[in-house]
Write a protein that holds these residues in place. Structure first.
Motif, short mmCIF file in Angstrom:
data_model
loop_
_atom_site.label_atom_id
_atom_site.label_comp_id
_atom_site.label_asym_id
_atom_site.label_seq_id
_atom_site.Cartn_x
_atom_site.Cartn_y
_atom_site.Cartn_z
N LYS A 2 4.83 -1.11 -6.68
CA LYS A 2 3.63 -0.10 -7.41
C LYS A 2 3.57 1.12 -6.51
CE LYS A 2 0.63 -3.88 -8.53
NZ LYS A 2 -0.45 -4.80 -8.19
N LYS A 3 3.19 2.21 -7.04
CA LYS A 3 2.92 3.30 -6.04
C LYS A 3 1.67 3.21 -5.18
CE LYS A 3 0.05 6.44 -8.71
NZ LYS A 3 -1.23 5.97 -9.03
N GLU A 4 1.67 3.85 -3.98
CA GLU A 4 0.43 3.70 -3.14
C GLU A 4 -0.83 3.63 -3.66
OE1 GLU A 4 1.14 7.17 -0.57
OE2 GLU A 4 3.25 7.23 -1.05
N SER A 5 -1.37 2.44 -3.25
CA SER A 5 -2.58 1.97 -3.67
C SER A 5 -3.71 2.44 -2.62
CB SER A 5 -2.69 0.71 -3.87
OG SER A 5 -1.50 0.17 -4.81
N THR A 6 -5.00 2.62 -3.49
CA THR A 6 -5.92 3.19 -2.34
C THR A 6 -6.72 1.69 -1.83
OG1 THR A 6 -6.52 5.02 -3.40
CG2 THR A 6 -8.31 4.31 -2.19
N LEU A 7 -6.59 1.81 -0.58
CA LEU A 7 -7.34 0.37 0.23
C LEU A 7 -8.74 0.54 0.77
CD1 LEU A 7 -7.03 -2.65 1.33
CD2 LEU A 7 -6.10 -1.21 3.41
N TYR A 8 -9.66 -0.25 0.37
CA TYR A 8 -10.86 0.02 1.08
C TYR A 8 -10.86 -1.39 1.83
CZ TYR A 8 -13.12 4.03 -0.34
OH TYR A 8 -13.49 5.42 -0.46
N VAL A 9 -11.12 -1.17 3.26
CA VAL A 9 -11.62 -2.49 4.01
C VAL A 9 -13.02 -2.70 4.16
CG1 VAL A 9 -11.03 -3.61 6.41
CG2 VAL A 9 -9.45 -1.99 5.37
N VAL A 10 -13.36 -3.75 3.65
CA VAL A 10 -15.05 -3.88 3.61
C VAL A 10 -15.47 -4.83 4.72
CG1 VAL A 10 -16.83 -5.09 2.30
CG2 VAL A 10 -15.12 -3.45 1.19
#
Ligand code: UDP
Ligand code: MG
Length: 324
Positions: A2-10
């Motif tokens: 996949k193309k670069e995904s947005t990651l959130y670290v919770v």
């Protein structure tokens, strides 16, 4: 790929003023590297969830948010416990992210395992569970109780990933489906496997907490384990039922025995026996009622359908509004 995904670290935080700066430093380094290597998009962030801390945690989070691009935060109106805070974070982060990783503020879970998690996500996995390969650095007490807990859960028919806590990657699709899980007594590590989709595990070594004390004293731990069992398994009720059947069978035998004694004219004897059985049976009844009561308690709190968390401030939205 996949193309670069947005990651959130919770990251749920309860009275974590001692660890936040260091955690921020380490995660900043990690995220910057991941962005540079094009594993995640440059919109990726760490989202701290202040779970009604009594110390300076929220001030520190706000301060970090002001000074650091990669960090944001939300705060709950009061302390709701780790699981609720985590859920609040996950449900908020999914608005901005393609994929979310949850972890603890003390970084006991090795952040270097994130790379492998993201790789598995890019290969098409929707959930990646972080699993502790060893617990060498946990105290004997923590290790024994935790592992006993996983084994007991299995025995009770709850499908949990062995030695997996709440260090996990979940895709947006999982979190969207998860929103429909409306239960109030949260036991997230047991609930996520229920969502389905493809999953995998990543192994890592668990470290010691680098500062501060555990926010999970024995009482919270026991409550959590009890929630895990009673929210997921009806085996305790089945056990009561089996017990009832056995006792009923025994009582028929006892009845027969009493009849024989009576017919033989020796009915006076047996006081010990009667008193003994009264105590035994009423003891078992009390226990059974207790267990059933626990479930009724759960039904009670589920039917009330109270909100599981209330977000009082969302720095991400405030920032976005300012920019528009
Ligand atoms: N935590 C929370 N609310 C609470 C208790 C704990 O948000 O009421 C957070 C805490 O800040 C940490 C995580 O849950 O980020 C795990 O807690 P801790 O590390 O103290 O637990 P342990 O690793 O000892 O099991
Ligand atoms: Mg910890």
């Amino acid at each position: 790929m996949k193309k670069e995904s947005t990651l959130y670290v919770v990251i749920p935080c309860y009275n974590e003023e001692e660890v936040l700066q260091e955690t921020t430093r380490r995660l900043k380094e990690k995220l910057t590297k991941l962005i540079k290597n094009k594993k995640i998009s440059n919109k990726s962030k760490v989202m701290y969830v202040n779970d009604g801390s009594k110390d300076k945690t929220w001030e520190i989070i706000k301060n970090i948010n002001e000074n650091e691009e990669l960090f944001t935060g939300i705060t709950l109106s009061r302390n709701r416990g780790h699981q609720n805070a985590l859920l609040a974070g996950l449900m908020t982060a999914k608005k901005y992210a393609d994929v979310v990783i949850s972890m603890d503020a003390d970084l006991q879970d090795d952040i270097n395992a994130m790379d492998a998690m993201i790789d598995k996500y890019n290969d098409g996995c929707d959930i990646v569970y972080g699993v502790r390969s060893s617990r060498k650095k946990d105290s004997w007490f923590k290790k024994t109780t935790a592992q006993g807990f996983y084994k007991f859960m299995k025995l009770m028919g709850v499908d949990v990933v062995y030695n997996h806590a709440d260090y996990r990657l979940t895709s947006k699709r999982i979190l969207d489906s998860f929103e429909n899980f409306k239960e109030v007594n949260l036991f997230l590590r047991g609930m996520f496997p229920l969502v389905g989709y493809s999953s995998d595990v990543v192994y890592y070594e668990r470290n010691e907490r680098f500062a501060g004390k555990s926010k999970y004293p024995l009482k919270k731990m026991l409550n959590f384990a009890w929630d895990g069992i009673t929210s997921f398994s009806i085996k305790p009720i089945r056990l009561v039922l089996s017990l009832g059947v056995v006792i009923f069978a025994i009582s028929l035998l006892v009845l027969l025995y009493c009849l024989i004694i009576k017919l033989c004219g020796k009915a006076v004897a047996g006081w010990t026996f009667i008193v003994g059985s009264i105590w035994l049976v009423s003891g078992i009844q009390m226990l059974s009622i207790g267990i059933i009561g626990e479930y009724i308690g759960k039904i009670y709190s589920e039917t009330k359908a109270r909100p599981r968390y209330i977000i009082s401030e969302n720095l991400e939205d405030i920032k976005n509004e300012k920019n528009n």
